[in-house]
Design a protein around this motif. Structure first.
Motif, short mmCIF file in Angstrom:
data_model
loop_
_atom_site.label_atom_id
_atom_site.label_comp_id
_atom_site.label_asym_id
_atom_site.label_seq_id
_atom_site.Cartn_x
_atom_site.Cartn_y
_atom_site.Cartn_z
N GLU A 7 56.38 44.03 35.57
CA GLU A 7 55.00 43.63 35.90
C GLU A 7 54.50 42.53 34.97
O GLU A 7 53.72 41.67 35.36
CB GLU A 7 54.04 44.83 35.90
CG GLU A 7 53.91 45.56 34.58
CD GLU A 7 54.98 46.64 34.35
OE1 GLU A 7 54.84 47.34 33.33
OE2 GLU A 7 55.91 46.79 35.15
N ARG A 10 56.15 39.35 36.23
CA ARG A 10 55.46 38.96 37.47
C ARG A 10 54.11 38.34 37.16
O ARG A 10 53.69 37.38 37.82
CB ARG A 10 55.29 40.17 38.40
CG ARG A 10 56.48 40.39 39.30
CD ARG A 10 56.16 41.32 40.47
NE ARG A 10 56.08 42.73 40.12
CZ ARG A 10 57.12 43.51 39.86
NH1 ARG A 10 58.34 43.02 39.91
NH2 ARG A 10 56.97 44.77 39.57
N GLU A 13 54.73 34.80 36.10
CA GLU A 13 55.07 34.00 37.28
C GLU A 13 53.83 33.70 38.11
O GLU A 13 53.62 32.58 38.57
CB GLU A 13 56.12 34.75 38.12
CG GLU A 13 56.71 33.92 39.23
CD GLU A 13 55.96 34.03 40.55
OE1 GLU A 13 56.14 33.14 41.39
OE2 GLU A 13 55.20 34.99 40.73
N HIS A 14 52.97 34.69 38.29
CA HIS A 14 51.74 34.52 39.07
C HIS A 14 50.83 33.47 38.42
O HIS A 14 50.32 32.58 39.10
CB HIS A 14 51.00 35.86 39.20
CG HIS A 14 49.66 35.73 39.83
ND1 HIS A 14 49.49 35.60 41.19
CD2 HIS A 14 48.42 35.66 39.27
CE1 HIS A 14 48.20 35.47 41.44
NE2 HIS A 14 47.53 35.51 40.31
#
Length: 146
Positions: A7, A10, A13-14
């Motif tokens: 998470e 992620r 990356e987001h």
């Protein structure tokens, strides 16, 4: 090396995706500030040329990680609008040195000053230490990502 939770990766990356998406939109505006016919990707070329003063096409292609043919087409476009010039390389008659024209420097510097002001405004509520840490971590990411 520590294993990072999925998470967290992620989330990175987001946030990078959001930054790059916004960056592309801003790049159009900044490119138009330099010249109405300038492609957004060309701003980065102008930045490298401004930093290096004069550089061979093959060296610039290597630094940017793009092919010489692609870079040559982009440089031709910048030459056409009067922002970049090619001068003979004094050490190799077959090569040329790329640099910004006086007009290219003037236009780039004006647009760059506006861009830096936008960064100053965005970071104005951050502490000096946070800005230094952010710059250091961005540099580290850029140095290791590609």
């Amino acid at each position: 090396m520590d294993e990072h939770p999925p998470e967290t990766v992620r989330a990175v990356e987001h946030e990078l995706t959001a930054l790059l998406r916004r960056s592309r939109a801003v790049s159009w505006d900044i490119a138009r500030e330099v010249h109405p016919n300038l492609e957004p990707n060309a701003y980065g070329l102008l930045l490298w040329l401004r930093r290096s003063g004069s550089i061979r096409l093959t060296d610039l292609a290597g630094r940017l990680g793009i092919g010489k043919g692609t870079l040559s087409r982009q440089i031709n476009g910048l030459e056409t609008i009067g922002l970049v010039r090619r001068d003979p390389d004094p050490t190799d008659r077959r090569a040329s040195q790329l640099s910004l024209t006086e007009e290219g420097q003037r236009r780039f510097d004006t647009a760059s000053a506006a861009r830096l002001e936008r960064f100053r405004e965005t970071l104005s509520t951050w502490s000096g230490q946070d800005v230094e840490t952010f710059a250091r971590l961005l540099n580290r990411f850029n140095e290791t990502y590609f």
